[in-house]
Design an enzyme around this catalytic site. Structure first.
Site, mmCIF file in Angstrom:
data_model
loop_
_atom_site.group_PDB
_atom_site.id
_atom_site.type_symbol
_atom_site.label_atom_id
_atom_site.label_comp_id
_atom_site.label_asym_id
_atom_site.label_seq_id
_atom_site.Cartn_x
_atom_site.Cartn_y
_atom_site.Cartn_z
ATOM 1 N N ARG A 164 0.748 -1.327 0.171
ATOM 2 C CA ARG A 164 0.104 -0.110 0.096
ATOM 3 C C ARG A 164 0.985 1.156 0.051
ATOM 4 N NH1 ARG A 164 -4.782 0.136 4.326
ATOM 5 N NH2 ARG A 164 -3.457 1.210 5.742
ATOM 6 N N LYS A 179 11.277 -0.508 6.393
ATOM 7 C CA LYS A 179 11.498 -1.212 7.585
ATOM 8 C C LYS A 179 10.370 -1.967 7.882
ATOM 9 C CE LYS A 179 11.074 -0.568 11.592
ATOM 10 N NZ LYS A 179 10.861 -1.953 11.920
ATOM 11 N N PRO A 180 10.252 -3.341 7.592
ATOM 12 C CA PRO A 180 9.059 -4.073 8.181
ATOM 13 C C PRO A 180 9.192 -4.189 9.655
ATOM 14 C CG PRO A 180 10.513 -5.653 7.044
ATOM 15 C CD PRO A 180 11.151 -4.115 6.931
ATOM 16 N N GLY A 233 1.169 2.034 12.161
ATOM 17 C CA GLY A 233 1.320 1.352 13.337
ATOM 18 C C GLY A 233 0.600 2.102 14.489
ATOM 19 N N SER A 234 1.314 2.128 15.764
ATOM 20 C CA SER A 234 0.342 2.539 17.044
ATOM 21 C C SER A 234 0.293 4.346 16.893
ATOM 22 C CB SER A 234 1.011 2.032 18.203
ATOM 23 O OG SER A 234 2.238 2.366 18.333
ATOM 24 N N GLU A 255 -0.728 6.198 9.241
ATOM 25 C CA GLU A 255 -1.692 5.239 9.181
ATOM 26 C C GLU A 255 -1.826 4.873 10.992
ATOM 27 O OE1 GLU A 255 -4.466 4.880 7.267
ATOM 28 O OE2 GLU A 255 -3.452 5.784 5.430
ATOM 29 N N LEU A 256 -2.738 5.322 11.871
ATOM 30 C CA LEU A 256 -2.400 4.647 13.301
ATOM 31 C C LEU A 256 -3.458 4.056 13.565
ATOM 32 C CD1 LEU A 256 -1.131 8.484 14.283
ATOM 33 C CD2 LEU A 256 0.208 6.441 13.312
ATOM 34 N N ARG A 283 -11.754 -10.790 11.169
ATOM 35 C CA ARG A 283 -10.835 -10.678 10.196
ATOM 36 C C ARG A 283 -9.455 -10.628 10.615
ATOM 37 N NH1 ARG A 283 -9.606 -5.690 6.655
ATOM 38 N NH2 ARG A 283 -8.273 -6.395 4.820
ATOM 39 N N CYS A 289 -6.537 -2.770 12.245
ATOM 40 C CA CYS A 289 -6.845 -1.457 12.734
ATOM 41 C C CYS A 289 -8.381 -1.312 12.608
ATOM 42 C CB CYS A 289 -5.861 -0.369 12.147
ATOM 43 S SG CYS A 289 -5.981 -0.500 10.329
ATOM 44 N N GLU A 387 -7.712 0.209 22.153
ATOM 45 C CA GLU A 387 -7.599 -0.527 20.834
ATOM 46 C C GLU A 387 -7.283 -2.182 21.475
ATOM 47 O OE1 GLU A 387 -4.515 0.056 18.054
ATOM 48 O OE2 GLU A 387 -5.965 -0.264 16.361
ATOM 49 N N SER A 447 -12.181 -2.504 3.255
ATOM 50 C CA SER A 447 -10.765 -2.405 2.670
ATOM 51 C C SER A 447 -10.905 -2.503 1.005
ATOM 52 C CB SER A 447 -9.808 -2.886 3.064
ATOM 53 O OG SER A 447 -9.593 -2.586 4.495
HETATM 54 P P1 NAD Z 1 3.845 -0.289 16.696
HETATM 55 O O1 NAD Z 1 3.701 1.109 16.753
HETATM 56 O O2 NAD Z 1 4.406 -0.923 17.676
HETATM 57 O O3 NAD Z 1 5.035 -0.715 15.597
HETATM 58 C C1 NAD Z 1 4.816 -0.375 14.028
HETATM 59 C C2 NAD Z 1 6.138 -0.156 13.365
HETATM 60 O O4 NAD Z 1 7.073 0.683 14.157
HETATM 61 C C3 NAD Z 1 6.967 -1.541 13.531
HETATM 62 O O5 NAD Z 1 7.636 -1.716 12.642
HETATM 63 C C4 NAD Z 1 7.835 -1.338 14.644
HETATM 64 O O6 NAD Z 1 9.350 -1.627 14.658
HETATM 65 C C5 NAD Z 1 8.041 0.246 14.416
HETATM 66 N N1 NAD Z 1 8.710 1.007 15.720
HETATM 67 C C6 NAD Z 1 8.392 0.707 17.051
HETATM 68 N N2 NAD Z 1 8.951 1.648 17.855
HETATM 69 C C7 NAD Z 1 9.520 2.769 16.753
HETATM 70 C C8 NAD Z 1 10.002 3.946 16.957
HETATM 71 N N3 NAD Z 1 10.352 4.287 18.243
HETATM 72 N N4 NAD Z 1 10.661 4.527 15.912
HETATM 73 C C9 NAD Z 1 10.558 3.711 14.651
HETATM 74 N N5 NAD Z 1 9.809 2.752 14.427
HETATM 75 C C10 NAD Z 1 9.346 2.191 15.561
HETATM 76 O O7 NAD Z 1 2.622 -0.945 15.991
HETATM 77 P P2 NAD Z 1 2.309 -2.606 16.001
HETATM 78 O O8 NAD Z 1 2.072 -3.252 17.238
HETATM 79 O O9 NAD Z 1 3.299 -3.343 15.072
HETATM 80 O O10 NAD Z 1 1.103 -2.575 15.058
HETATM 81 C C11 NAD Z 1 -0.225 -2.448 15.572
HETATM 82 C C12 NAD Z 1 -0.600 -1.016 15.535
HETATM 83 O O11 NAD Z 1 -0.802 -0.503 14.141
HETATM 84 C C13 NAD Z 1 -2.085 -0.652 15.840
HETATM 85 O O12 NAD Z 1 -2.306 0.359 16.764
HETATM 86 C C14 NAD Z 1 -3.031 -0.646 14.661
HETATM 87 O O13 NAD Z 1 -4.095 0.044 14.676
HETATM 88 C C15 NAD Z 1 -2.128 0.107 13.520
HETATM 89 N N6 NAD Z 1 -2.340 -0.140 12.373
HETATM 90 C C16 NAD Z 1 -3.006 0.677 11.655
HETATM 91 C C17 NAD Z 1 -3.221 0.585 10.404
HETATM 92 C C18 NAD Z 1 -3.863 1.961 9.616
HETATM 93 O O14 NAD Z 1 -4.065 1.658 8.489
HETATM 94 N N7 NAD Z 1 -4.644 2.803 10.355
HETATM 95 C C19 NAD Z 1 -3.006 -0.447 9.719
HETATM 96 C C20 NAD Z 1 -2.454 -1.485 10.523
HETATM 97 C C21 NAD Z 1 -1.953 -1.304 11.814
#
Ligand code: NAD
Length: 483
Positions: A164, A179-180, A233-234, A255-256, A283, A289, A387, A447
């Site tokens: 995406r 960076k996955p 991510g979060s 995208e949080l 799902r 999210c 969440e 989606s």
């Molecule tokens: P996370 O924020 O812990 O991690 C996401 C990514 O960020 C990972 O690759 C992680 O390694 C990296 N990361 C963590 N700390 C970091 C830092 N200090 N600096 C840089 N990178 C860092 O989230 P998660 O637990 O992997 O994923 C779940 C979250 O993602 C949920 O809150 C979910 O709602 C959100 N999410 C949102 C969407 C969207 O489209 N809005 C889609 C999928 C997931």
């Protein structure tokens, strides 16, 4: 099904070379169904990350100058390869992330579609010529790629969250470093390998894996060759990154997290609402999210909804995602499982009743949590404000549709809201007042690569997919000429 296919790359891709960390360090990728390592991947440090930036920067101008048709065709070819290798990619997703194979197959289709959609968008990047109001001049605008982009992706959709971002960026003429998440790096590496096979030049997409996300990302974001951050991510980490990127006035897409409400109105078709609830909640085992986080059900249909929904939830089969007939795999990690369990315990302590779900019945190995339904959940309980990111459905009784909407909007998040009603006019009225970037009106799954995905409030900035998705990777440049 626990051994990796030999086709899965376990090194990182930088500038067209598959390499390890300069330090030689690695970290394990675990199978959450067995807690056993699948393989080791490089643990890249700051200097490795900057080498990836250098590779992206070096490839940048040539890729920006490459014909849009050629850029699109690489994406189209990768789409075809992803569909051809769907089974292998789906198994890989299940192995590293845990979700049931059916969910993984659906993710491969969804992820590949971003490449097909943006292969079509690559050739539609516009510009404009208009006459200045004074009449004696012309205003010309170009759409130019933003430059080197840095992508940080989460573990819950290891394929789709990567495509995406990569799809529109590559279509726009940007080069990228991805960076996955450390939990699920293999799927992104596999997709990068397919892009290479499809003819992507060296350096256009670089993938680095690391256990030091914060340190490596800080170094990359401080590098003046990087022009954009796209993060999924979060909200917690997103806010930290927003502070960091403000220092360099970087372009950002965020995208949080979400806290997505699911409203069942008094006039809803309850069977359809249950069907939608299963999709919106289960799902990905609830690790999305987009997952419905709080069910506000009108008192007129509450008992019927709870009975039918509970019957469906209690019938789900839980086990290793790659085994036949399994509908719900493990959650991604023990940490994630313990957080879900903590939220359920706090809901029970605040007066909720657990009518489906017995954690004690789960396998002792792997990070399993059972599909769970909680009723009589107080509207202001912690679980309704947090969440959950797991297979737990808190159901809250409401007296009116307006009460449901008010509660739905009482949150700092604003990703998706679901509404079930037979009255379309009412549904559209409620949708308009729902403070979210997306609404599922009588739909539990929305989606679509051709639709703009994204949130309002603390759920994010910008949109991915749709016509809007490529805009995040283009700058408007105004050229004033004397004709
Ligand atoms: P996370 O924020 O812990 O991690 C996401 C990514 O960020 C990972 O690759 C992680 O390694 C990296 N990361 C963590 N700390 C970091 C830092 N200090 N600096 C840089 N990178 C860092 O989230 P998660 O637990 O992997 O994923 C779940 C979250 O993602 C949920 O809150 C979910 O709602 C959100 N999410 C949102 C969407 C969207 O489209 N809005 C889609 C999928 C997931």
């Amino acid at each position: 099904m626990t051994a990796l296919s030999p086709n899965v790359p376990t090194r990182n891709l930088i500038g067209g070379a598959w390499i390890g960390a300069a330090s030689g360090k690695t970290f394990p990728v675990l199978n959450p169904a067995t807690d056993q390592p699948l393989c080791e991947v490089p643990d890249m440090a700051e200097a490795d990350g900057l080498a990836a930036v250098e590779a992206a920067y070096t490839a940048g101008q040539q890729w920006a100058d490459t014909a849009p048709r050629v850029r699109g065709e690489v994406l189209r070819k990768t789409y075809e390869l992803m569909i051809e290798r769907r089974e292998e990619i789906a198994l890989l997703i299940t192995q590293e992330m845990g979700k049931a194979l059916a969910d993984s197959r659906a993710e491969v289709n969804y992820a590949a579609e971003f490449f097909r959609w943006f292969s079509e968008e690559a050739v539609r990047i516009g510009g404009e010529v208009r006459r200045a109001p004074a009449g004696d001049k012309w205003i010309m605008t170009n759409r130019v790629p933003v430059g080197v982009c840095y992508f940080i992706t989460p573990w819950n959709f290891p394929a789709a969250m990567a495509t995406r971002k990569i799809g529109p960026a590559v279509a726009a003429g940007c080069t990228v470093v991805v960076k996955p998440a450390a939990e699920t790096p293999l799927t992104t590496l596999y997709i990068a390998k397919l892009m290479e096979e499809a003819g992507l030049p060296a350096g256009v997409v670089n993938v680095i894996t690391t256990h030091s996300a914060s340190a490596v990302s800080s170094a990359i974001l401080a590098d003046e060759r990087v022009q954009k951050l796209s993060f999924t991510g979060s909200t917690f980490v997103g806010k930290k990154l927003l502070h960091q990127t403000a220092e360099r006035v970087l372009r950002v897409s965020m995208e949080l997290g979400g806290n997505d409400p699911f409203i069942v109105c008094s006039d809803a078709d309850v069977d359809a609402a249950v069907e939608g609830a299963m999709l919106a909640k289960m799902r990905n085992g609830g690790q999305a999210c987009t997952a419905a986080n709080r069910f506000y059900v009108h008192t007129d249909v509450y008992d019927e909804f709870v009975a039918k929904f509970s019957a469906r939830m209690s019938g789900l089969s839980v086990g290793p995602g790659y085994e036949d007939g399994i509908q719900v795999g493990p959650v991604v990690s023990h940490k994630q499982r313990d957080e879900i369990a903590g939220l359920v315990d706090s809901a029970l302590a605040s007066g909720a009743k657990r009518i489906v779900g017995d954690p004690a019945a789960m396998p002792s190995v792997g990070s399993f949590y059972p599909p769970t339904v909680l009723t009589d959940v107080p509207a202001d309980s912690v679980i309704a404000r947090t969440e959950i990111f797991g297979p737990v459905a808190p159901v809250i009784r409401v007296q009116t549709d307006d009460e449901a909407l008010t509660l739905a909007n009482t949150t700092e998040f604003g990703l998706i809201g679901y509404i079930y009603t037979r009255d379309l006019a009412k549904g559209l009225r409620l949708s308009r007042r729902m403070q979210t970037g997306m609404v599922g009106l009588n739909r539990g799954l929305l989606s679509d690569p051709a639709a703009p995905f994204g949130g309002v409030k603390e759920s994010g900035l910008g949109r991915e997919g749709g016509f809007e998705g490529i805009d995040e990777f283009l700058e408007t440049q105004y050229v004033a000429t004397d004709w």
